[in-house]
Write a protein that holds these residues in place. Sequence first.
Motif, PDB file in Angstrom:
ATOM      1  N   LEU A  26       0.829  -1.211   0.000  1.00 45.41           N
ATOM      2  CA  LEU A  26       0.000   0.000   0.000  1.00 45.41           C
ATOM      3  C   LEU A  26       0.860   1.256   0.000  1.00 45.41           C
ATOM      4  O   LEU A  26       0.586   2.212  -0.727  1.00 45.41           O
ATOM      5  CB  LEU A  26      -0.875   0.022   1.247  1.00 45.41           C
ATOM      6  CG  LEU A  26      -2.308  -0.446   1.143  1.00 45.41           C
ATOM      7  CD1 LEU A  26      -2.982  -0.314   2.483  1.00 45.41           C
ATOM      8  CD2 LEU A  26      -3.072   0.375   0.105  1.00 45.41           C
ATOM      9  N   GLU A  27       1.920   1.233   0.835  1.00 41.36           N
ATOM     10  CA  GLU A  27       2.823   2.391   0.909  1.00 41.36           C
ATOM     11  C   GLU A  27       3.472   2.639  -0.446  1.00 41.36           C
ATOM     12  O   GLU A  27       3.575   3.774  -0.900  1.00 41.36           O
ATOM     13  CB  GLU A  27       3.890   2.159   1.986  1.00 41.36           C
ATOM     14  CG  GLU A  27       3.375   2.410   3.388  1.00 41.36           C
ATOM     15  CD  GLU A  27       4.292   1.850   4.482  1.00 41.36           C
ATOM     16  OE1 GLU A  27       4.067   2.175   5.648  1.00 41.36           O
ATOM     17  OE2 GLU A  27       5.216   1.072   4.141  1.00 41.36           O
TER      18      GLU A  27
ATOM     19  N   LYS B  85       2.270   1.698  -3.340  1.00 36.38           N
ATOM     20  CA  LYS B  85       1.242   2.135  -4.294  1.00 36.38           C
ATOM     21  C   LYS B  85       0.920   3.613  -4.096  1.00 36.38           C
ATOM     22  O   LYS B  85       0.750   4.356  -5.068  1.00 36.38           O
ATOM     23  CB  LYS B  85      -0.019   1.281  -4.092  1.00 36.38           C
ATOM     24  CG  LYS B  85      -0.993   1.424  -5.239  1.00 36.38           C
ATOM     25  CD  LYS B  85      -2.187   0.515  -5.102  1.00 36.38           C
ATOM     26  CE  LYS B  85      -3.227   0.927  -6.136  1.00 36.38           C
ATOM     27  NZ  LYS B  85      -4.523   0.345  -5.852  1.00 36.38           N
ATOM     28  N   LEU B  86       0.839   4.027  -2.825  1.00 34.08           N
ATOM     29  CA  LEU B  86       0.557   5.435  -2.526  1.00 34.08           C
ATOM     30  C   LEU B  86       1.654   6.324  -3.099  1.00 34.08           C
ATOM     31  O   LEU B  86       1.386   7.339  -3.745  1.00 34.08           O
ATOM     32  CB  LEU B  86       0.445   5.620  -1.007  1.00 34.08           C
ATOM     33  CG  LEU B  86       0.214   7.046  -0.514  1.00 34.08           C
ATOM     34  CD1 LEU B  86      -1.109   7.595  -1.039  1.00 34.08           C
ATOM     35  CD2 LEU B  86       0.224   7.119   1.009  1.00 34.08           C
TER      36      LEU B  86
ATOM     37  N   THR C 266       1.363   6.364  -6.890  1.00 35.14           N
ATOM     38  CA  THR C 266       0.197   7.144  -7.311  1.00 35.14           C
ATOM     39  C   THR C 266       0.487   8.633  -7.215  1.00 35.14           C
ATOM     40  O   THR C 266       0.201   9.404  -8.140  1.00 35.14           O
ATOM     41  CB  THR C 266      -1.017   6.803  -6.416  1.00 35.14           C
ATOM     42  OG1 THR C 266      -1.236   5.399  -6.483  1.00 35.14           O
ATOM     43  CG2 THR C 266      -2.264   7.520  -6.869  1.00 35.14           C
ATOM     44  N   GLU C 267       1.096   9.038  -6.094  1.00 34.94           N
ATOM     45  CA  GLU C 267       1.432  10.454  -5.918  1.00 34.94           C
ATOM     46  C   GLU C 267       2.393  10.909  -7.005  1.00 34.94           C
ATOM     47  O   GLU C 267       2.194  11.945  -7.635  1.00 34.94           O
ATOM     48  CB  GLU C 267       2.056  10.675  -4.534  1.00 34.94           C
ATOM     49  CG  GLU C 267       1.036  10.653  -3.409  1.00 34.94           C
ATOM     50  CD  GLU C 267       1.669  10.699  -2.022  1.00 34.94           C
ATOM     51  OE1 GLU C 267       0.945  10.924  -1.052  1.00 34.94           O
ATOM     52  OE2 GLU C 267       2.907  10.482  -1.929  1.00 34.94           O
TER      53      GLU C 267
ATOM     54  N   LEU D 230       0.688  10.877 -10.682  1.00 39.48           N
ATOM     55  CA  LEU D 230      -0.309  11.909 -10.924  1.00 39.48           C
ATOM     56  C   LEU D 230       0.322  13.298 -10.859  1.00 39.48           C
ATOM     57  O   LEU D 230      -0.078  14.189 -11.598  1.00 39.48           O
ATOM     58  CB  LEU D 230      -1.479  11.748  -9.944  1.00 39.48           C
ATOM     59  CG  LEU D 230      -2.334  10.508 -10.216  1.00 39.48           C
ATOM     60  CD1 LEU D 230      -3.391  10.329  -9.166  1.00 39.48           C
ATOM     61  CD2 LEU D 230      -2.995  10.598 -11.591  1.00 39.48           C
ATOM     62  N   THR D 231       1.315  13.471  -9.983  1.00 37.84           N
ATOM     63  CA  THR D 231       1.998  14.767  -9.923  1.00 37.84           C
ATOM     64  C   THR D 231       2.713  15.030 -11.248  1.00 37.84           C
ATOM     65  O   THR D 231       2.691  16.154 -11.768  1.00 37.84           O
ATOM     66  CB  THR D 231       3.005  14.781  -8.749  1.00 37.84           C
ATOM     67  OG1 THR D 231       2.340  14.334  -7.578  1.00 37.84           O
ATOM     68  CG2 THR D 231       3.561  16.163  -8.523  1.00 37.84           C
TER      69      THR D 231
ATOM     70  N   GLN E 265       1.906  13.800 -14.205  1.00 37.96           N
ATOM     71  CA  GLN E 265       0.886  14.104 -15.210  1.00 37.96           C
ATOM     72  C   GLN E 265       0.365  15.520 -15.080  1.00 37.96           C
ATOM     73  O   GLN E 265       0.147  16.221 -16.063  1.00 37.96           O
ATOM     74  CB  GLN E 265      -0.296  13.144 -15.062  1.00 37.96           C
ATOM     75  CG  GLN E 265      -0.039  11.758 -15.601  1.00 37.96           C
ATOM     76  CD  GLN E 265      -1.289  10.897 -15.448  1.00 37.96           C
ATOM     77  OE1 GLN E 265      -2.391  11.309 -15.802  1.00 37.96           O
ATOM     78  NE2 GLN E 265      -1.122   9.718 -14.897  1.00 37.96           N
ATOM     79  N   LEU E 266       0.193  15.930 -13.821  1.00 41.12           N
ATOM     80  CA  LEU E 266      -0.335  17.262 -13.549  1.00 41.12           C
ATOM     81  C   LEU E 266       0.650  18.327 -14.037  1.00 41.12           C
ATOM     82  O   LEU E 266       0.272  19.292 -14.689  1.00 41.12           O
ATOM     83  CB  LEU E 266      -0.565  17.376 -12.037  1.00 41.12           C
ATOM     84  CG  LEU E 266      -1.544  18.419 -11.563  1.00 41.12           C
ATOM     85  CD1 LEU E 266      -2.927  18.146 -12.098  1.00 41.12           C
ATOM     86  CD2 LEU E 266      -1.579  18.427 -10.034  1.00 41.12           C
TER      87      LEU E 266
ATOM     88  N   THR F   5       0.579  18.477 -17.815  1.00 37.75           N
ATOM     89  CA  THR F   5      -0.619  19.120 -18.343  1.00 37.75           C
ATOM     90  C   THR F   5      -0.577  20.625 -18.154  1.00 37.75           C
ATOM     91  O   THR F   5      -1.064  21.394 -18.978  1.00 37.75           O
ATOM     92  CB  THR F   5      -1.871  18.553 -17.633  1.00 37.75           C
ATOM     93  OG1 THR F   5      -1.719  17.151 -17.513  1.00 37.75           O
ATOM     94  CG2 THR F   5      -3.134  18.876 -18.400  1.00 37.75           C
ATOM     95  N   GLN F   6       0.018  21.043 -17.029  1.00 40.83           N
ATOM     96  CA  GLN F   6       0.050  22.478 -16.726  1.00 40.83           C
ATOM     97  C   GLN F   6       1.034  23.240 -17.603  1.00 40.83           C
ATOM     98  O   GLN F   6       0.965  24.451 -17.707  1.00 40.83           O
ATOM     99  CB  GLN F   6       0.389  22.684 -15.253  1.00 40.83           C
ATOM    100  CG  GLN F   6      -0.822  22.435 -14.350  1.00 40.83           C
ATOM    101  CD  GLN F   6      -0.464  22.453 -12.891  1.00 40.83           C
ATOM    102  OE1 GLN F   6       0.680  22.203 -12.535  1.00 40.83           O
ATOM    103  NE2 GLN F   6      -1.436  22.723 -12.041  1.00 40.83           N
TER     104      GLN F   6
END
Lengths: 188, 188
Positions: free
Chosen positions: A168-169, A171-172, A175-176, A179-180, A182-183, A186-187
């Motif tokens: 889980l750790e 994966k977290l 994920t962070e 997505l960061t 990707q963000l 995109t910006q």
Amino acid sequence: MAAERLFERAVRLQLQGSGCEERRMYVRVSIELQSTSTPIHKRDLVVQLTDDTDPFFLYNLVISEEDFQSLKFQQGLLVDFSAFPQRFIDLLQQCIQEQNKDIPRFLLQLVSSASALDHKPVFLNVVETNPFKHLTHLSLQFLPGNDAEIKKFLANCLKCIKEEKLLLEQKLKKTEDDLTRQLNFTQQ
Amino acid sequence: MAAERLFERAVRLQLQGSGCEERRMYVRVSIELQSTSTPIHKRDLVVQLTDDTDPFFLYNLVISEEDFQSLKFQQGLLVDFSAFPQRFIDLLQQCIQEQNKDIPRFLLQLVSSASALDHKPVFLNVVETNPFKHLTHLSLQFLPGNDAEIKKFLANCLKCIKEEKLLLEQKLKKTEDDLTRQLNFTQQ
């Protein structure tokens, strides 16, 4: 020793003690086939009852091929040791399908001779209720785990949950990061 | 019963058994002050040694106010029961500061009379090495946990780690939702 997990699931059952009200509770039933080949070939069916909400709840049943012969005789079973686990699982599945009904046709009972589950042997019964009577398809006696067995069981739970937590750790973290990234992309 | 956690940390120490090589290992030391007020006011200092990599490693020491009087006499301590925990923690901190040095001035030793840690009592010693000699600042005897104590300890570990896992799952869910929302917003 090789162990093959055949079934593991929290199952709703009816708890019956002497002189106390019946109540429903969830019990995790795990069924494993353990086999050793040295010094002699030997197979045991190991069934464990645990409660996810109570770490000290542990009931064990070990059925060897010899034990099975007397069980077969006592309960009039028509299958052999190899076929028994799947038949047992089929019966559990029938109980699971009906576990939320008010009047289930197939019901799993945990019956204790004491007024509470007080470290006494218990019987796990698969009972069919038809318009005429209660039919017991199977009745298995479980012994309460002693401190050493509960200790071993808890150590194993702890090992598994530590591994799950680590995944889980990771994966977290992933994920962070993903997505960061990707963000940011995109910006731009 | 009220319990106040005063210290909890994995500390590197030197393991010494009879007739076997010394080795370094990490042991988690936890120090708690437990107090009860009924029927009489009573305070116990409870020290626990555990190993994060071995679920069955558990050594306990309980020092009551009465016990402390004999410890104080035996080891020539000049502090009273109330001041003792902080002095003990100060000594542990000194060992932690030096735990990665080849020749630490303050060293924590775990001494067993057996060749391995074989369910025998052990001594936890805080030893200062000066140019002249080894000076033992404190020597505390711990008893190995029995099955019932290990069972209780593991159930507690399991409870804590389940809570941590639940928080992680919630955090992962929130992180995914937040970042996905931001990403959607940015892409519009």
